[in-house]
Design an enzyme around this catalytic site. Structure first.
Site, short mmCIF file in Angstrom:
data_model
loop_
_atom_site.label_atom_id
_atom_site.label_comp_id
_atom_site.label_asym_id
_atom_site.label_seq_id
_atom_site.Cartn_x
_atom_site.Cartn_y
_atom_site.Cartn_z
N GLU A 101 26.65 47.75 12.92
CA GLU A 101 27.77 47.46 13.73
C GLU A 101 27.35 46.86 14.87
O GLU A 101 28.01 46.06 15.61
CB GLU A 101 28.56 48.63 14.05
N PHE A 135 37.61 63.36 8.31
CA PHE A 135 36.23 62.67 7.96
C PHE A 135 36.44 61.24 8.51
O PHE A 135 37.17 60.52 8.54
CB PHE A 135 36.28 62.71 6.45
N GLN A 136 35.01 61.07 9.24
CA GLN A 136 34.98 59.98 9.86
C GLN A 136 36.05 59.40 10.96
O GLN A 136 36.29 58.45 11.29
CB GLN A 136 34.90 58.61 8.95
N LYS A 144 44.67 54.07 9.51
CA LYS A 144 44.84 53.72 7.97
C LYS A 144 46.32 53.49 7.69
O LYS A 144 46.50 52.62 6.83
CB LYS A 144 44.16 54.81 7.35
N MET A 189 7.59 45.29 30.10
CA MET A 189 8.08 45.57 31.29
C MET A 189 7.81 47.11 31.70
O MET A 189 7.75 47.23 33.09
CB MET A 189 9.49 45.22 31.37
#
Length: 587
Positions: free
Chosen positions: A51, A113-114, A163, A478
Site C-alpha cells: 500500500e 478484525f482489521q 463496509k 548520506m
C-alpha cells in the site's frame, strides 16, 4: 432513479472527477469495490505489491500530470500502510484522494478484525479527512475531497468508508456545486501588494528569484520565464522546484541550500531583494535562519497564507495563485520598464558568473572507479533531458539534483519534505502510467531500493517500462557521509554490506538486468538499458567513499560551505568557503 451500492457510487464519483487510474491493493472490506471495478473497464487499476507503493505511485501520477492521484486500499493494516506516503504527499503538497475501507459502522470502536482508526491516525498528515457514516453522504464527501485535494495548496485527503456504506443502496446524486464554510482559498493576489513588489524590483541592484514547487503546482513556469526574460533576474530553485526554470539557462544558478551551488548560496546571501515564489523557507534551504539573505528585502508569493512569515521575515507578502500573481506582476513591471526603465543587472550577473567559475560542481573524471556523478551526467547526455526522472532519498538524490539539467516542469519527482526512502521507484511507476510513451528513469541507491523492491513484480506483471538506475556504494551513503564528517568516522549501521545480486534478482522478477563495474562500461550499460523494451534494471558499482559537495552542516550558515571531506588522520575539521576559499574538491 436506479439505486446504486456505495461501491458503484464511488466509481461514479471517480468518473465525475475524470479519474482513469487507481493505485491500490484489495482486502476484505473493499472487495465489493474491487468487484465493481472488475465489471467496469473504464477505470484502470494498478495493483502495487504494497500500500505504501500505491500511494507513492499515485504521487508520481499526480506530480507529472497536475491531476489528483487516487489510492484504494482496505481497512486496518491496508490503511495504516498508506500513512508514510500520505505524510510524504502532505509535506510536498501533492494532491491525492486516498480511499480506505473500514469495518461496519456499528463495529467501529469494538476492536473488530482489521479495524484501525485511520481518520485519527492520519489527521496530522492529511489536508483533510472524512469518515463516511451514511451512504447518502458519499457523493458530497467525494466531491469535497477532490476539490480540497486540488485547490489552494494541494494535498492529500483521506476518505474512510465503512463496509455497510459500501454495500448499502441509495439514489446517486452528485453535487453540481460546492460551498465549504471556512475553506475559500485566495486565488487573486492583492493588487496593492503586487504593485509594491514591482516597485521593489524596479529599484533592486542585486535581486534573486528563489523559486519552489509552488510554481510547478500552479503551472506558472511560463510566467516565470517571461519575468526573467524581462528583468534578467537570476534564478535559483529549491529541490522541489527543479524544472520550473530550464537548468541550462545562463541565468540559472542551480539549486540552493544544504547541497546547493556556491553561486546560488552566495547570490542569496548578498542579494538586496529576494523574490520567493511558491516556497516555504525550509530549513534545508535556509540553513542558519538568522544569516539567510541578511541584506535583502523579501517578497513572498504563495497560495498558503500559513506559509508566509512562518519561518522567515517578509516585507511584501502576496497570497494567491502564483500564475495569476506573476501575470499581474509582469503587467506592473512592464509599465515601469516603459515609463522609467529597469535596472541594468549585468554587473550583478557577472559577479554571479564569477562565483560559478570559482566553485563549480565538479568531481574526479580520471578514474576506473565509477563516480556516481558521471552516471547522472551520462544519463542526461544520452537522453538530452527528454525524460522523467524520479529519485529516492540520499546521496544519489542530491547528485541527480546537481548534475541532471531539468529543462521542463513535471519531469522531476523526489521526496523533499519528508525525505522518504522507498519513494522513487513506485513514483516512477505512477509517472509511467500517466505518460506511457515517455521515458521514465528511477534513480535509486541500494538502501532505498530495498525499501519498496517488491514493486519489481508490479512493473514486470504489467510491463511498465520504467528504467531503474541503482547507484550501489554498499552504504547508506548520506548516513555514512555524516558519520565521516561529524561522528569521527564511526560508521554505525551504515554499511549495507552484502546486498542482493540485483541483476539476478531483476531476472527472477522477469526484468532485464545489466551491471557496470568500471567507468568504461557506464555508457554501454546505459545505452543497452535505455534501448531495451520493458522494465530494466541497471546497476552501477560506484565509489563507496564519494561524498556530496558542496555541503552546509545542519544549522550552519549557507556561506560556510564544505567542499571536501575532513582530514580524519589529523583531526582537522572540514574546511569551509568562509575560512578557506580554495578548499573546493576537484578530486
Amino acid at each position: 432513479m436506479v439505486k446504486m451500492t456505495g461501491a458503484e457510487m464511488l466509481l461514479e464519483c471517480f468518473k465525475k472527477e475524470r479519474v482513469s487510474q487507481i493505485f491500490g491493493y484489495p482486502g476484505g472490506v473493499v472487495l465489493p469495490i474491487f468487484d465493481a471495478l472488475y465489471k467496469d473497464p473504464s477505470l484502470s487499476v494498478v495493483l502495487t505489491r504494497h500500500e505504501q507503493g500505491a500511494v507513492h505511485a499515485a504521487e508520481g501520477y499526480a506530480r507529472t500530470t497536475g491531476e489528483v492521484g487516487v489510492v484504494l486500499v482496505t481497512s486496518g493494516p491496508g490503511a495504516t500502510n498508506t500513512v508514510t506516503g500520505i505524510a510524504d504527499a502532505n509535506m510536498d503538497s501533492i494532491p491525492l484522494v486516498v480511499v480506505t475501507g473500514q469495518v461496519p459502522t456499528k463495529m467501529i470502536g469494538n476492536d473488530a478484525f482489521q479495524e484501525a482508526d485511520i481518520v485519527g491516525i492520519s489527521r496530522s498528515c492529511t489536508k483533510h479527512n472524512y469518515l463516511v457514516r451514511d451512504i447518502s453522504e458519499l457523493p458530497r464527501i467525494m466531491k469535497e475531497a477532490f476539490y480540497i485535494a486540488r485547490s489552494g495548496r494541494p494535498g492529500p485527503v483521506l476518505v474512510d468508508i465503512p463496509k455497510d456504506v459500501i454495500v448499502d443502496r441509495a439514489e446517486f446524486r452528485y453535487p453540481e456545486t460546492l460551498a465549504l464554510r471556512g475553506y475559500n482559498p485566495t486565488v487573486h493576489g492583492n493588487r496593492w501588494q503586487i504593485r509594491k513588489a514591482a516597485g521593489l524590483i524596479a529599484k533592486a541592484k542585486k535581486p534573486v528569484l528563489y523559486v519552489g514547487g509552488g510554481v510547478i503546482a500552479s503551472d506558472s513556469h511560463a510566467e516565470l520565464a517571461e519575468l526573467v526574460a524581462l528583468t534578467k533576474i537570476p534564478v535559483t530553485l529549491t529541490l522541489m522546484g527543479l524544472g520550473a526554470f530550464p537548468g541550462n539557462d545562463p541565468l540559472f544558478m542551480g539549486m540552493l541550500g544544504m547541497h546547493g551551488t556556491y553561486a546560488a548560496n552566495m547570490a542569496v546571501h548578498h542579494s538586496d531583494l529576494l523574490i520567493a515564489v511558491g516556497v516555504r523557507f525550509d530549513d534545508r534551504v535556509t540553513g542558519k535562519i538568522s544569516e539567510f539573505s541578511p541584506h535583502s528585502k523579501v517578497i513572498h508569493i504563495d497560495i498558503d497564507p500559513t506559509s508566509i512569515r512562518k519561518n522567515f521575515r517578509v516585507d511584501v507578502p502576496v497570497v494567491g495563485d502564483a500564475r495569476l500573481i506573476l501575470s499581474d506582476l509582469l503587467e506592473d513591471v512592464r509599465k515601469i520598464q516603459e515609463e522609467e526603465g529597469l535596472p541594468d543587472l549585468s554587473e550583478w550577473n557577472d559577479r554571479i558568473s564569477g562565483w560559478k567559475e570559482e566553485h563549480p560542481l565538479t568531481y574526479r573524471h580520471d578514474t576506473e572507479v565509477i563516480k556516481p556523478q558521471f552516471v547522472i551526467e551520462k544519463a542526461f547526455d544520452l537522453t538530452g533531458g527528454d525524460c522523467i526522472v524520479s529519485t529516492d532519498v540520499g546521496q544519489h538524490q542530491m547528485w541527480t539534483a546537481q548534475f541532471f539539467k531539468f529543462l521542463r516542469p513535471r519531469t522531476w519527482l523526489t521526496s523533499g519534505g519528508l525525505g522518504t526512502m522507498g519513494y522513487g521507484f513506485p513514483a516512477a511507476i505512477g509517472a509511467q502510467r500517466a505518460h506511457p510513451k515517455a521515458r521514465v528513469i528511477a534513480v535509486t541507491g541500494e538502501g532505498s531500493f530495498m525499501m519498496n523492491i517488491q514493486e519489481m513484480a508490479t512493473v514486470a506483471s504489467m510491463e511498465i517500462p520504467v528504467k531503474i538506475v541503482v547507484l550501489n556504494n554498499k552504504y547508506l551513503g548520506m548516513v555514512r557521509q555524516w558519520q565521516e564528517f561529524f561522528y569521527g568516522g564511526r560508521y554505525s549501521s551504515s554499511f549495507v554490506g552484502q546486498s542482493p545480486d540485483f541483476v539476478k534478482l531483476a531476472e527472477a522478477f522477469g526484468v532485464a538486468g545489466f551491471r557496470a563495474t568500471r567507468t568504461g562500461e557506464v555508457e554501454d550499460v546505459l545505452l543497452k538499458g535505455l534501448s531495451t523494451k520493458g522494465p530494466v534494471l541497471m546497476e552501477f558499482m560506484v565509489d563507496p567513499e564519494e561524498n556530496v559537495f558542496p555541503m552546509v552542516p545542519a544549522g550552519g550558515s549557507n556561506v560556510e560551505m564544505i567542499f571536501e571531506a575532513p582530514a580524519a588522520s589529523s583531526g582537522k575539521s572540514p574546511r569551509s568557503s568562509r575560512k578557506e576559499k580554495d578548499s573546493v574538491i576537484t578530486a
